[in-house]
Scaffold this active site. Sequence first.
Site, mmCIF file in Angstrom:
data_model
loop_
_atom_site.group_PDB
_atom_site.id
_atom_site.type_symbol
_atom_site.label_atom_id
_atom_site.label_comp_id
_atom_site.label_asym_id
_atom_site.label_seq_id
_atom_site.Cartn_x
_atom_site.Cartn_y
_atom_site.Cartn_z
ATOM 1 N N LEU A 96 0.847 -1.191 0.000
ATOM 2 C CA LEU A 96 0.000 0.000 0.000
ATOM 3 C C LEU A 96 0.881 1.239 0.000
ATOM 4 O O LEU A 96 1.631 1.475 0.949
ATOM 5 C CB LEU A 96 -0.926 -0.017 1.217
ATOM 6 C CG LEU A 96 -1.963 -1.148 1.210
ATOM 7 C CD1 LEU A 96 -2.638 -1.274 2.563
ATOM 8 C CD2 LEU A 96 -2.993 -0.922 0.111
ATOM 9 N N GLU A 97 0.801 2.025 -1.053
ATOM 10 C CA GLU A 97 1.719 3.142 -1.270
ATOM 11 C C GLU A 97 1.083 4.493 -0.998
ATOM 12 O O GLU A 97 1.675 5.531 -1.306
ATOM 13 C CB GLU A 97 2.270 3.077 -2.696
ATOM 14 C CG GLU A 97 3.011 1.776 -2.963
ATOM 15 C CD GLU A 97 3.628 1.688 -4.342
ATOM 16 O OE1 GLU A 97 3.621 2.702 -5.062
ATOM 17 O OE2 GLU A 97 4.111 0.592 -4.696
#
Length: 320
Positions: free
Chosen positions: A147-148
């Site tokens: 998850l960026e």
Amino acid sequence: MVAGLTSAALPASADPTAETDAPAATAAEGPWLTGYWHNFDNGSTTLPISDIPDAYNLIAVAFADNLAGTPGGITFNLASGELGGYTEQQFKDDIAAAQAQGRKVVISVGGERGNVSVANPTEAANFARTTHDLMNEYGFDGVDIDLEHGINAQYMEEALRALSEQAGPDLMITMAPQTIDFQAPSYGYHQLARAIPDILTIINMQYYNSGSMLGCDGQVYSQGTVDFLTAQACIQLELGLRPDQVGLGLPATPSAAGGGHQAPANVVRALDCLERGANCGSFTPAEPYGPTGGVMTWSINWDATNGYAFANAIGPRIGT
């Protein structure tokens, strides 16, 4: 996975109270050569799981999608149309065949454009339940957190611990944070790593699309260099993670990322430096750390466009 944050460096530090000797619930079977396999054509190529070289002993399937109507929940769409008619059954059979060879396959959540919110108890419970459902449906060995767009460490820990209870001790949990995510103890991935060493398999930092960052010695290092890898891997190693829980993430080809590609020979040098104190650049760890967790690449698909040069160079070095 392709895009990362370009940011000014922030202070790096480690928490002296971090757990240092918590046993992992998952056996350390690495080192791992982790490769992302994606079900879309991003200018590289597409291929079935069965074509992935044996050197890749950990395959991260990219990416899970949000499950409509279920906050925090995930699902997976094979997108067989983009894969030349690759069917769900072929996909499942290929996963099983890879596992029969002793390899592992996990479902990756996130990427450059994907995001799943896990920010409250309901979303944490939904994430755990739906991830376990995908493991049962496709045979995945676990989950990769990529998850960026930020994570809530408290509720992601809650989700991963619930998943661990459901899946049992063989669950694999991997993470692919960006370099910025370990520049300060207040950052979510930094907090999550400190919280789950007992169930964490490996963290494969994305050492690309980054810009300059601080190493554990407080010095600034530029991407594309051996020092960029070693001085930042040191942050995680000094945090209290075991060496086998720390991996190096690099793009397979220059086209696979916006910046930060390095020749595989540099990756080998970084491993030598961290593990044996040899072949270092200007940064040398005070003491060698011993065998690390391995190497990750974005992506297997990109590596395929280059005759699998990345796997051919790194696989023999780490023994996969």
